[in-house]
Enzyme design. Structure first.
Site, short mmCIF file in Angstrom:
data_model
loop_
_atom_site.label_atom_id
_atom_site.label_comp_id
_atom_site.label_asym_id
_atom_site.label_seq_id
_atom_site.Cartn_x
_atom_site.Cartn_y
_atom_site.Cartn_z
N PRO A 213 0.83 -1.21 0.00
CA PRO A 213 0.00 0.00 0.00
C PRO A 213 0.86 1.26 0.00
O PRO A 213 1.89 1.33 0.66
CB PRO A 213 -0.80 -0.12 1.31
CG PRO A 213 -0.76 -1.57 1.66
CD PRO A 213 0.54 -2.08 1.15
N GLY A 214 0.41 2.25 -0.76
CA GLY A 214 1.08 3.54 -0.75
C GLY A 214 2.25 3.68 -1.69
O GLY A 214 2.97 4.69 -1.64
N THR A 215 2.50 2.70 -2.56
CA THR A 215 3.66 2.77 -3.45
C THR A 215 3.35 3.48 -4.76
O THR A 215 4.25 3.61 -5.59
CB THR A 215 4.18 1.35 -3.75
OG1 THR A 215 3.09 0.52 -4.15
CG2 THR A 215 4.82 0.75 -2.51
N GLY A 216 2.11 3.90 -4.98
CA GLY A 216 1.81 4.72 -6.16
C GLY A 216 1.21 3.96 -7.32
O GLY A 216 1.43 4.35 -8.48
N THR A 218 -2.08 3.57 -8.18
CA THR A 218 -3.13 4.38 -8.80
C THR A 218 -2.53 5.59 -9.51
O THR A 218 -2.95 5.95 -10.62
CB THR A 218 -4.14 4.84 -7.74
OG1 THR A 218 -4.67 3.69 -7.07
CG2 THR A 218 -5.27 5.63 -8.37
N HIS A 433 18.09 2.13 29.71
CA HIS A 433 17.54 1.19 28.74
C HIS A 433 17.91 1.61 27.31
O HIS A 433 18.43 0.80 26.52
CB HIS A 433 16.01 1.11 28.90
CG HIS A 433 15.36 0.11 28.00
ND1 HIS A 433 14.87 -1.09 28.46
CD2 HIS A 433 15.12 0.12 26.67
CE1 HIS A 433 14.36 -1.77 27.45
NE2 HIS A 433 14.49 -1.05 26.34
N GLU A 434 17.65 2.87 26.98
CA GLU A 434 17.97 3.35 25.63
C GLU A 434 19.47 3.43 25.41
O GLU A 434 19.95 3.20 24.29
CB GLU A 434 17.32 4.72 25.40
CG GLU A 434 15.81 4.74 25.53
CD GLU A 434 15.13 3.77 24.59
OE1 GLU A 434 15.71 3.46 23.53
OE2 GLU A 434 14.03 3.29 24.92
N ASP A 509 10.66 -5.19 22.66
CA ASP A 509 11.97 -5.69 22.24
C ASP A 509 11.96 -7.22 22.15
O ASP A 509 12.47 -7.81 21.20
CB ASP A 509 13.05 -5.23 23.22
CG ASP A 509 13.18 -3.72 23.25
OD1 ASP A 509 12.83 -3.09 22.24
OD2 ASP A 509 13.60 -3.18 24.29
#
Length: 662
Positions: A213-216, A218, A433-434, A509
């Site tokens: 979806p959304g790759t163009g 149309t 954590h990060e 994670d």
């Protein structure tokens, strides 16, 4: 073409003429009925004495009394039916008020007299008789009025929308150069079909555009019609499916009939999987409405009659569910797969969508394209639109790098939760954590490059780590997959080492790490179980869904799969613990500066790695920094009623993560 336009212009005029004819016929019928009723019985005028005798003898059956009107209001008209001895007849008499009272005083006379305050006349009867017909005519006019209400009678007609304007061309489509080359000969055929006919070439009748979806898809079909400068019929696959039997097939026939009148042209069917699913899977067997519609579409595309000059284009992200008869040569001869754009394509798409926007001179589209791997064309358009909205909120005339950076975070993770209050203990846990994710990304050889680390909550995460591969690749090696798993586990390892306790922040994670490890065992053959595929994903590869899998193993093999999955994760966990223990000082520095400035970019992280300090943070108050954690520090107890802030380690090179699907 001109004759067709004239015919279309004549349709409303013909409809009005028919309504006028129907209205005139109704009036004539009403008049004939009324006069026939009046002439069906003769009215006899009686004098008062004769009428009084009839009333006394009981020969008067009905008597309707109405004021005579005029200047003398003491006169009354009486009409009705009486029996003179040879059958019922109608009568008419005018009496005074006193005479009326005398007639009503006769025994039984008062029961037959009905006082009518309205004077009945021919005109009033005529108007009242027309009321039902007028209601019917008004309903017809209301139904035929306007284009939207015409569908009540034209539901079997095609609902395809015709576009003749040249609105989109290949200049408006970027990131799919190879796909555009596949469509060049179709455009050339629509412009000059004789060249192909003379050499004996048969142009493809149908082109299927498949991709995420959304790759163009149309947009590419519109651009194809714009380049060929031919009429463009667009319709959705769901428009063919109705509750009435035969409507879908009738719409298919009408659509191709209209297309033949406008040939050469392009018919574009969006989401064709709504009507083109494989036959035999429905509740109605082979006779349900959807399958009959598909049968008619198959015949129209390659049946008894040739469709010269008509190119059918369709788009779907579920090519695996389409009927094989629809995909055979002669119908959809050419299937074009439109994948997500690479870094060069993303840069080109950025420039296309940046045409009507004003950017700061420091904005580098090439650098932005490297930061958004996995983004589709629709995602990139949304990204720049979010950046423009952020700039407009601050009343700025141009879009800066800060706006784009914030827009990337909003698209990937959601808006920043600036009002979410975390305790100081929670901030330290999230920071370490990060920082654990960041240290793994910095020190592990096959890990992706750390681009950004933040402890600002976004979406469901208390913070996140953006890691991007050094260069895009389409094949994953065993070492790179293990590096991803190790990176996902770095946050939990850091918590365990520094706090002697763990939190629920590593839930996402573990989900990502387990998914990769199981795929290595069951799909990729990267374990001690050998190069055997035990699970096969079901459904479209373009949708990225793997919750439906075909399992080909026994219970004993299932136990071995679980053991191998656990072994891979435990080995990566031990590797993450070793890396973090060897780089404890770097971990503390990153965590301290995260507590100080909350967000670290790649230049900040490089400066910390090289010098051990961050100049822009050292120039401010250092009251929030910690050099080490006390031995008696206790992590906050888990509150079962409150969902803790989850931390997501982001690696946009992988499509497995929830936050990296874009």
């Amino acid at each position: 073409m001109q004759n067709n336009d004239n015919q279309n212009n004549m349709k409303p005029r013909k409809r009005v003429d028919w309504l006028l004819i129907v209205f005139i016929v109704i009036i004539v019928i009403s008049l004939i009925t009324l006069f026939s009723q009046l002439s069906s019985s003769q009215v006899k005028t009686l004098n008062y004495a004769d009428f009084q005798t009839l009333v006394e003898n009981g020969n008067v059956s009905t008597a309707e009394v109405s004021p005579a009107g005029g200047e003398n209001y003491n006169l009354y008209e009486i009409n009705g039916e009486y029996n003179p001895g040879n059958g019922q007849s109608r009568y008419y008499i005018v009496v005074t008020g006193e005479q009326l009272n005398n007639l009503m005083s006769i025994d039984g006379g008062s029961n037959i007299f009905v006082i009518n305050p309205l004077s009945e006349n021919l005109f009033l009867s005529f108007i009242l008789s027309l009321v039902p017909y007028l209601i019917v005519v008004i309903i017809f006019i209301f139904l035929f009025r306007g284009q939207g209400n015409n569908k009540a009678f034209d539901f079997a007609k095609s609902t395809a929308r015709l576009t003749k304007e040249k609105t989109v061309t290949f200049k408006d489509v970027a990131g799919c150069d190879e796909e555009k080359e596949e469509l060049v000969e179709i455009i050339d055929f629509l412009r000059n079909p004789r060249k192909y006919v003379e050499v004996g070439a048969r142009i493809p009748k149908g082109v299927l555009l498949a991709g995420p979806p959304g790759t163009g898809k149309t947009l590419l079909a519109k651009a194809c019609a714009g380049e060929a400068n031919v009429p463009f019929f667009s319709i959705s696959g769901s428009d063919f499916v109705e509750m009435f039997v035969g409507v879908g097939a009738s719409r298919v026939r009408d659509m191709f009939k209209t297309a033949k009148e406008n040939a050469p042209c392009i018919i574009f069917i969006d989401e064709i999987d709504a009507v083109g699913r494989q036959r035999g899977a429905g509740m109605g067997g082979g006779h349900d409405e959807r399958e009959q519609t598909l049968n008619q579409l198959l015949v129209e595309m390659d049946g008894f009659n040739a469709n010269i000059g008509i190119i059918v284009m369709a788009a779907t992200n579920r090519p695996d569910v389409l009927d094989p008869a629809l995909l055979r040569p002669g119908r959809f001869d050419r299937q074009i797969t439109i994948n997500l754009p690479d870094v060069i394509g993303r840069e080109a798409i950025l420039r296309v969508h940046a045409r009507n926007k004003h950017f700061d001179s420091t904005v580098n589209f090439k650098e932005i394209a490297h930061r958004i791997p996995g983004f589709s064309g629709a995602d990139i358009e949304n990204l720049l639109n979010e950046a423009a909205l952020l700039a407009a909120r601050e009343n700025k005339k141009i879009i800066s790098v800060y706006d784009i950076d914030e827009a990337i975070d909003r698209v990937m993770m959601g808006p920043a939760k600036k009002t979410r209050k975390m305790t100081e203990s929670e901030r330290k846990i999230v920071a370490y954590h990060e920082a654990g994710h960041a240290v793994i990304g910095l020190k592990l050889e096959d890990a992706s490059i750390v681009q950004k680390v933040t402890i600002i909550p976004r979406g469901q995460a208390g913070g996140y780590n953006l890691m991007i591969p050094a260069e895009e690749h389409y094949l994953e090696s065993q070492s790179s997959l293990r590096a991803k798993i190790t990176g996902y586990l770095g946050g939990r390892v850091s918590e365990e080492i520094n706090f002697n306790d763990v939190t629920t922040g590593a839930q996402n994670d573990f989900q990502m790490a387990t998914r990769i490890a199981r795929a290595m065992v069951t799909e990729y053959g990267m374990s001690n179980l050998g190069p055997v595929q035990y699970e096969q994903p079901q459904g479209s590869i373009f949708l990225g869904r793997d919750y439906l899998k075909e399992k080909n193993f026994s219970d004993q093999i299932g136990l071995e799969i679980d053991k191998e999955t656990r072994r891979i994760i435990e080995e990566c966990y031990d590797l993450a613990k070793k890396i973090i223990l060897d780089n404890k000082e770097l971990l503390d520095n990153i965590a301290n500066y995260l507590l100080k400035v909350e967000t670290l970019t790649k230049p900040d992280i490089d400066e910390i790695c090289e010098t051990g300090h961050l100049k822009r943070a050292d120039e401010t108050d250092n009251s929030n920094m910690v050099t080490s954690l006390p031995d008696d520090f206790d992590a906050p107890e888990e509150n079962p009623e409150v969902k803790p802030n989850e931390s997501a380690s982001e690696n946009t090179s992988s499509s497995d993560g929830e936050n990296s699907e874009n």
